[in-house]
Write a protein that holds these residues in place. Structure first.
Motif, PDB file in Angstrom:
ATOM      1  N   MET A   1       8.734  26.056   8.728  1.00  0.00           N
ATOM      2  CA  MET A   1       9.478  27.175   8.565  1.00  0.00           C
ATOM      3  C   MET A   1      10.656  27.197   8.540  1.00  0.00           C
ATOM      4  O   MET A   1      11.654  26.399   9.361  1.00  0.00           O
ATOM      5  CB  MET A   1       8.104  27.793   9.935  1.00  0.00           C
ATOM      6  CG  MET A   1       8.966  29.821  10.500  1.00  0.00           C
ATOM      7  SD  MET A   1       8.593  30.215  12.187  1.00  0.00           S
ATOM      8  CE  MET A   1       7.262  29.163  12.347  1.00  0.00           C
ATOM      9  N   ASN A   2      11.005  28.312   7.347  1.00  0.00           N
ATOM     10  CA  ASN A   2      12.655  27.850   7.319  1.00  0.00           C
ATOM     11  C   ASN A   2      13.037  29.833   8.257  1.00  0.00           C
ATOM     12  O   ASN A   2      12.443  30.045   9.138  1.00  0.00           O
ATOM     13  CB  ASN A   2      13.009  28.942   6.229  1.00  0.00           C
ATOM     14  CG  ASN A   2      11.990  30.076   5.727  1.00  0.00           C
ATOM     15  OD1 ASN A   2      12.312  31.227   6.571  1.00  0.00           O
ATOM     16  ND2 ASN A   2      12.162  31.015   4.639  1.00  0.00           N
ATOM     17  N   LEU A   8      12.461  36.447  11.698  1.00  0.00           N
ATOM     18  CA  LEU A   8      10.839  37.833  11.875  1.00  0.00           C
ATOM     19  C   LEU A   8       9.782  37.582  12.428  1.00  0.00           C
ATOM     20  O   LEU A   8       9.586  38.804  13.456  1.00  0.00           O
ATOM     21  CB  LEU A   8      10.234  37.273   9.800  1.00  0.00           C
ATOM     22  CG  LEU A   8      11.479  38.102   8.729  1.00  0.00           C
ATOM     23  CD1 LEU A   8      10.852  37.808   7.985  1.00  0.00           C
ATOM     24  CD2 LEU A   8      11.672  39.751   9.131  1.00  0.00           C
ATOM     25  N   ASN A   9       9.851  36.549  12.836  1.00  0.00           N
ATOM     26  CA  ASN A   9       8.417  35.926  14.262  1.00  0.00           C
ATOM     27  C   ASN A   9       8.601  36.118  15.325  1.00  0.00           C
ATOM     28  O   ASN A   9       8.347  36.977  16.117  1.00  0.00           O
ATOM     29  CB  ASN A   9       8.143  34.562  13.707  1.00  0.00           C
ATOM     30  CG  ASN A   9       7.089  34.507  12.491  1.00  0.00           C
ATOM     31  OD1 ASN A   9       6.373  35.670  12.252  1.00  0.00           O
ATOM     32  ND2 ASN A   9       6.865  33.275  12.418  1.00  0.00           N
ATOM     33  N   GLY A  10      10.525  35.768  15.754  1.00  0.00           N
ATOM     34  CA  GLY A  10      10.765  36.083  16.662  1.00  0.00           C
ATOM     35  C   GLY A  10      11.215  38.069  17.239  1.00  0.00           C
ATOM     36  O   GLY A  10      10.161  38.771  18.526  1.00  0.00           O
ATOM     37  N   LEU A  11      10.833  38.607  15.892  1.00  0.00           N
ATOM     38  CA  LEU A  11      10.851  40.108  16.084  1.00  0.00           C
ATOM     39  C   LEU A  11      10.046  40.924  15.903  1.00  0.00           C
ATOM     40  O   LEU A  11       9.353  41.804  17.077  1.00  0.00           O
ATOM     41  CB  LEU A  11      11.939  39.944  14.906  1.00  0.00           C
ATOM     42  CG  LEU A  11      12.567  40.766  14.022  1.00  0.00           C
ATOM     43  CD1 LEU A  11      13.387  41.031  13.006  1.00  0.00           C
ATOM     44  CD2 LEU A  11      13.898  41.027  15.602  1.00  0.00           C
ATOM     45  N   ILE A  12       8.733  39.879  15.552  1.00  0.00           N
ATOM     46  CA  ILE A  12       7.207  40.482  15.498  1.00  0.00           C
ATOM     47  C   ILE A  12       7.193  40.354  17.241  1.00  0.00           C
ATOM     48  O   ILE A  12       6.670  41.596  17.925  1.00  0.00           O
ATOM     49  CB  ILE A  12       6.300  39.666  14.868  1.00  0.00           C
ATOM     50  CG1 ILE A  12       6.363  40.293  13.641  1.00  0.00           C
ATOM     51  CG2 ILE A  12       5.008  39.863  15.599  1.00  0.00           C
ATOM     52  CD1 ILE A  12       6.432  39.136  12.469  1.00  0.00           C
TER      53      ILE A  12
END
Length: 242
Positions: A1-2, A8-12
């Motif tokens: 994972m870059n 983005l995953n954290g924001l989701i």
């Protein structure tokens, strides 16, 4: 994972937590759905009318989760448990069990992540969800499965563990039938984790897995009301009670 994917995953995740908090607040002020109207009209199980139960056949894919397996056994998900979209899993779990929409998005999206698939475009088999890894959702000390290190196939329940769990019921429903309580589940989880530590040389646990396992177990109270008569077919046969 870059780095971009991680952000983005954290924001989701933050968005889902906020979404879930809003739903929790709304539940305080809005009325409950009427009995028989929890499952939407036109969806399988509306007014208690479930599709036919067919046990898994040789070659069918099943997960470590009784509730997901029941969806496949009744044909609400594909009976073979294969080639399922994450978005369809979201919808079917939401319709059938009345989980919060936030939860129904979070778990399939999280599953897509640890399977290194796209929530929006890819497909999976139910057995894929039993991946035993630190960043996955399958965990040691399940109340219905032996640990993966001891029994690699997590697709079927361990009837001894299920029997031990249901015997913990100390509560009673209004009609006098046995009912699991919060204290019963806490006691069962404590015993199960202690036993798993002794019997599984590869036993592992983390805060995330313990939290997920406890939340998972609580669905027996929030969805089934702890009623042993209803939990027995779900945990033994992975079948919706009539």
């Amino acid at each position: 994972m870059n780095a971009l994917e991680a952000v983005l995953n954290g924001l989701i995740d933050v968005s889902v937590i906020a979404w879930d908090a809003v739903i929790a607040l709304m539940n305080i002020f809005t009325s409950k759905l009427k009995q028989g109207e929890v499952i939407p009209k036109g969806a399988p199980g509306h007014h208690g009318s479930w599709p036919q139960y067919v046990p898994p056949r040789e070659g069918d894919s099943r997960s470590a989760c009784p509730m997901l397996n029941a969806l496949a056994n009744h044909g609400i998900l594909p009976h073979d448990g294969k080639d399922i979209t994450f978005q369809d899993l979201n919808q079917k779990v939401r319709q059938t069990f009345n989980f919060a929409a936030s939860f129904c998005f979070f778990v399939p999206n999280f599953s897509a992540r640890f399977l290194e698939k796209s929530y929006w475009n890819d497909r999976f088999d139910l057995a894929d969800l039993s991946l035993h890894a630190e960043n996955a959702i399958e965990h040691d000390a399940s109340l219905t499965r032996k640990d993966a290190a001891l029994v690699p196939d997590q697709g079927r329940p361990d009837l001894g563990l299920v029997r031990d769990l249901l015997k913990e019921a100390r509560g009673k429903t209004p009609d006098g039938s046995p009912q699991l309580t919060t204290a019963d589940l806490a006691r069962a989880l404590s015993k199960r984790r202690a036993d798993a530590r002794k019997t599984n040389p590869q036993y592992s646990e983390s805060f995330f897995h313990n939290t997920f396992g406890s939340a998972n177990s609580s669905t027996m109270l929030t969805i089934f009301g702890g009623r042993v008569d209803d939990l027995t077919p779900m945990l033994v046969e992975e079948r919706f009670p009539d």
